[in-house]
Design a protein around this motif. Structure first.
Motif, mmCIF file in Angstrom:
data_model
loop_
_atom_site.group_PDB
_atom_site.id
_atom_site.type_symbol
_atom_site.label_atom_id
_atom_site.label_comp_id
_atom_site.label_asym_id
_atom_site.label_seq_id
_atom_site.Cartn_x
_atom_site.Cartn_y
_atom_site.Cartn_z
ATOM 1 N N ALA A 99 0.832 -1.208 0.000
ATOM 2 C CA ALA A 99 0.000 0.000 0.000
ATOM 3 C C ALA A 99 0.862 1.252 0.000
ATOM 4 O O ALA A 99 0.565 2.234 -0.680
ATOM 5 C CB ALA A 99 -0.929 -0.009 1.214
ATOM 6 N N ALA A 100 1.953 1.215 0.764
ATOM 7 C CA ALA A 100 2.843 2.368 0.827
ATOM 8 C C ALA A 100 3.531 2.608 -0.507
ATOM 9 O O ALA A 100 3.652 3.746 -0.969
ATOM 10 C CB ALA A 100 3.884 2.155 1.927
ATOM 11 N N LEU A 101 3.993 1.525 -1.130
ATOM 12 C CA LEU A 101 4.653 1.677 -2.425
ATOM 13 C C LEU A 101 3.703 2.269 -3.461
ATOM 14 O O LEU A 101 4.087 3.118 -4.273
ATOM 15 C CB LEU A 101 5.176 0.320 -2.901
ATOM 16 C CG LEU A 101 6.322 -0.293 -2.085
ATOM 17 C CD1 LEU A 101 6.675 -1.666 -2.614
ATOM 18 C CD2 LEU A 101 7.542 0.626 -2.122
ATOM 19 N N LYS A 102 2.443 1.823 -3.417
ATOM 20 C CA LYS A 102 1.443 2.358 -4.343
ATOM 21 C C LYS A 102 1.170 3.826 -4.053
ATOM 22 O O LYS A 102 1.046 4.652 -4.970
ATOM 23 C CB LYS A 102 0.158 1.546 -4.210
ATOM 24 C CG LYS A 102 -0.931 1.931 -5.200
ATOM 25 C CD LYS A 102 -2.139 1.015 -5.050
ATOM 26 C CE LYS A 102 -3.233 1.375 -6.049
ATOM 27 N NZ LYS A 102 -4.416 0.489 -5.897
ATOM 28 N N GLU A 103 1.107 4.171 -2.772
ATOM 29 C CA GLU A 103 0.823 5.553 -2.378
ATOM 30 C C GLU A 103 1.996 6.468 -2.723
ATOM 31 O O GLU A 103 1.799 7.603 -3.176
ATOM 32 C CB GLU A 103 0.551 5.611 -0.878
ATOM 33 C CG GLU A 103 0.076 6.971 -0.375
ATOM 34 C CD GLU A 103 -1.304 7.327 -0.884
ATOM 35 O OE1 GLU A 103 -1.611 8.523 -0.932
ATOM 36 O OE2 GLU A 103 -2.071 6.416 -1.248
ATOM 37 N N LEU A 104 3.206 5.978 -2.527
ATOM 38 C CA LEU A 104 4.376 6.806 -2.796
ATOM 39 C C LEU A 104 4.470 7.186 -4.268
ATOM 40 O O LEU A 104 4.993 8.241 -4.616
ATOM 41 C CB LEU A 104 5.643 6.066 -2.363
ATOM 42 C CG LEU A 104 5.869 5.974 -0.853
ATOM 43 C CD1 LEU A 104 6.999 5.012 -0.531
ATOM 44 C CD2 LEU A 104 6.144 7.351 -0.268
ATOM 45 N N GLN A 105 3.953 6.330 -5.129
ATOM 46 C CA GLN A 105 3.964 6.634 -6.559
ATOM 47 C C GLN A 105 3.011 7.778 -6.904
ATOM 48 O O GLN A 105 3.164 8.430 -7.932
ATOM 49 C CB GLN A 105 3.574 5.393 -7.361
ATOM 50 C CG GLN A 105 4.600 4.266 -7.282
ATOM 51 C CD GLN A 105 4.130 3.013 -7.994
ATOM 52 O OE1 GLN A 105 2.972 2.912 -8.395
ATOM 53 N NE2 GLN A 105 5.015 2.042 -8.145
ATOM 54 N N LYS A 106 2.027 8.007 -6.050
ATOM 55 C CA LYS A 106 1.019 9.040 -6.326
ATOM 56 C C LYS A 106 1.341 10.372 -5.648
ATOM 57 O O LYS A 106 0.666 11.362 -5.885
ATOM 58 C CB LYS A 106 -0.354 8.577 -5.816
ATOM 59 C CG LYS A 106 -0.877 7.310 -6.457
ATOM 60 C CD LYS A 106 -2.213 6.951 -5.822
ATOM 61 C CE LYS A 106 -2.791 5.685 -6.413
ATOM 62 N NZ LYS A 106 -4.080 5.316 -5.782
ATOM 63 N N GLU A 107 2.338 10.390 -4.785
ATOM 64 C CA GLU A 107 2.516 11.540 -3.906
ATOM 65 C C GLU A 107 3.249 12.713 -4.540
ATOM 66 O O GLU A 107 3.383 13.756 -3.925
ATOM 67 C CB GLU A 107 3.241 11.121 -2.628
ATOM 68 C CG GLU A 107 2.332 10.415 -1.654
ATOM 69 C CD GLU A 107 2.999 10.220 -0.307
ATOM 70 O OE1 GLU A 107 4.212 10.470 -0.204
ATOM 71 O OE2 GLU A 107 2.300 9.824 0.636
ATOM 72 N N ALA A 108 3.773 12.549 -5.730
ATOM 73 C CA ALA A 108 4.502 13.640 -6.364
ATOM 74 C C ALA A 108 3.549 14.802 -6.646
ATOM 75 O O ALA A 108 2.517 14.646 -7.295
ATOM 76 C CB ALA A 108 5.135 13.162 -7.664
ATOM 77 N N ILE A 109 3.857 15.982 -6.147
ATOM 78 C CA ILE A 109 3.028 17.171 -6.386
ATOM 79 C C ILE A 109 3.312 17.677 -7.798
ATOM 80 O O ILE A 109 4.474 17.767 -8.190
ATOM 81 C CB ILE A 109 3.349 18.268 -5.356
ATOM 82 C CG1 ILE A 109 3.089 17.735 -3.944
ATOM 83 C CG2 ILE A 109 2.524 19.525 -5.613
ATOM 84 C CD1 ILE A 109 3.493 18.712 -2.871
#
Length: 460
Positions: A413-423
């Motif tokens: 879940a974290a790996l998936k979320e980290l991919q989306k976190e770029a502003i």
């Protein structure tokens, strides 16, 4: 100050609208921007970049994504770690491996070890359940002292009448002579000053002094020597080895010689052997139980097992003798206990690079950094919220370390979320322009400008 706060809240909402966020994101930004005058723009920025997720993070700080971020920070290869966490082989029913124990990742093992050092109570129930499961697993095959006592009494009631009847039979000196000759031969090998030699010499002298009008006195000597040799041969060391090598075979030869001239004795010995097998198994396993259950107590007060005891018993000559004393299924259980304990011992035995204190500090920092991200951006929130969030986070992190599947799901879940976190780059530029363009005016929040700029540029 209230006017400044309201204005900044409206500015945050407007920025969200201009940046293309939907109604939920705009509301989140407006609310967040109006919460804290000292850090209004920073909080508004966080709400804009996260939208409704920002509010969710405040309300639910223990989401799988957040747990996973701590776990990901403690490994150099999160994908491989996630793959290894699928290895949940169970050796003892009810005793489950922790995430660190199956991770095969030294850095991750150090992470969990440090977490348990810092927060032992968070995994106390998990460790206690495993300890109890191991004890029950051994209890099931070892029986109880009361069960041994009852079995011995039943054996005596069954076989003693047979021995009494056999004792009345006449004795043939030929069988006795063969045994005495065997004793003399063995004495030349071990000498009369060794413990085994003393045992043989005592048996010889007792035979020579006994009344041989009937088999009774010799049968009694045989029974006592048989029981003594059996108990001694189950121990370890030079003397037990000598007993196994010379004393026990001599006593066995005496019994065979008597049985050839006394069918009643042969039947008594047969029933004695059959009834002795489960007794010997229970006595052996209870002896092991007594020696193994001397490990350190865990935080829940459960006494652990000592791995070295099982390791010594299950190798070399000791293992061979143990196989003769217990069943193959019982031996397999001891092997499973050893494997289970050995896997757990990786947590205690592993030493990360540097000291435990250093590892503890690294993990503590990782937890606090991720738990308090939003609060650090807005210091006015205070330590009360940080403390509450940290307690909940530690509980959830303990659950992840206690369950490889939970840890794996959190990492994914974290790996998936980290991919989306770029502003988006456009939003980054707009936020940077606001900060450097003096939008905060002369308010006290100006003192936060460097920190806010660093935050928006992506520094954690």
């Amino acid at each position: 100050m209230g006017a400044v706060s309201g204005g900044m809240g409206g500015g945050s909402a407007e920025l969200a609208k201009q940046s293309g966020y939907g109604p939920v994101g705009q509301v989140a930004a407006g609310l967040a921007g109006g919460l804290a005058p000292m850090g209004a723009l920073a909080l508004g920025k966080a709400a804009v970049s996260g939208g409704a997720k920002f509010l969710k993070d405040l309300i639910q700080p223990t989401s799988p994504e957040k747990i996973g971020k701590v776990l990901v920070s403690q490994t150099d290869d999160p994908q491989l770690l996630a793959q290894n966490l699928t290895n949940k082989e169970q050796f003892v029913p009810g005793s489950f491996p922790s995430a660190g124990e199956v991770s095969l990742d030294p850095k991750f093992i150090a992470s969990q070890r440090a977490f348990e050092n810092l927060h032992p109570g968070e995994m106390a129930a998990f460790r206690g359940a495993n300890t109890a499961a191991r004890s029950q697993y051994l209890d099931e095959i070892a029986g109880t002292p009361e069960a041994v006592k009852s079995a011995i009494e039943n054996r005596y009631k069954t076989t003693n009448p047979l021995y009494e009847s056999a004792s009345k039979q006449p004795l043939s000196n030929a069988a006795i002579k063969d045994v005495l000759d065997s004793i003399d031969d063995n004495l030349t090998k071990v000498g009369t000053r060794t413990e085994a030699g003393k045992e043989l010499l005592a048996l010889k002298n007792n035979i020579l002094k006994s009344d041989r009008s009937t088999q009774g006195p010799i049968i009694q000597l045989y029974r006592e020597a048989r029981d003594r040799a059996q108990k001694t041969s189950e121990l370890t060391g030079a003397y037990p080895a000598a007993v196994r090598g010379v004393v026990k075979p001599t006593v066995k030869k005496l019994g065979i010689g008597l049985e050839t001239q006394n069918p009643e004795l042969a039947e008594a010995n047969r029933q004695f052997r059959d009834m002795s097998k489960p007794i010997r198994e229970m006595e052996t396993l209870q002896d092991i139980q007594g020696r193994a259950l001397k490990g350190a107590h865990d935080v829940a007060g459960n006494q652990g097992m000592r791995l070295p005891v099982l390791e010594n018993l299950l190798r070399g000559d000791s293992a061979e003798e143990l196989r003769k004393a217990i069943s193959s299924e019982q031996f397999k259980r001891l092997e499973n206990l050893q494997k289970d304990l050995a896997r757990q011992s990786t947590m205690q035995a592993y030493r990360p690079s540097g000291s435990d204190t250093a590892a503890n500090a690294i993990v503590d920092s990782a937890i606090n950094n991720l738990v308090s991200t939003a609060i650090k951006k807005v210091p006015v929130f205070g330590e009360g919220i940080l403390s509450s969030r940290t307690a909940g986070f530690n509980k959830a992190l303990g659950e992840a370390y206690s369950n490889p599947e939970t840890a794996r799901n959190a990492i994914l879940a974290a790996l998936k979320e980290l991919q989306k976190e770029a502003i988006p780059a456009k939003l980054k530029r707009e936020m940077a322009n606001i900060l450097t363009g003096g939008a905060l005016g002369a308010s006290a929040a100006v003192s936060e400008r460097p920190k806010l700029t660093d935050t928006i540029k992506g520094k954690k």
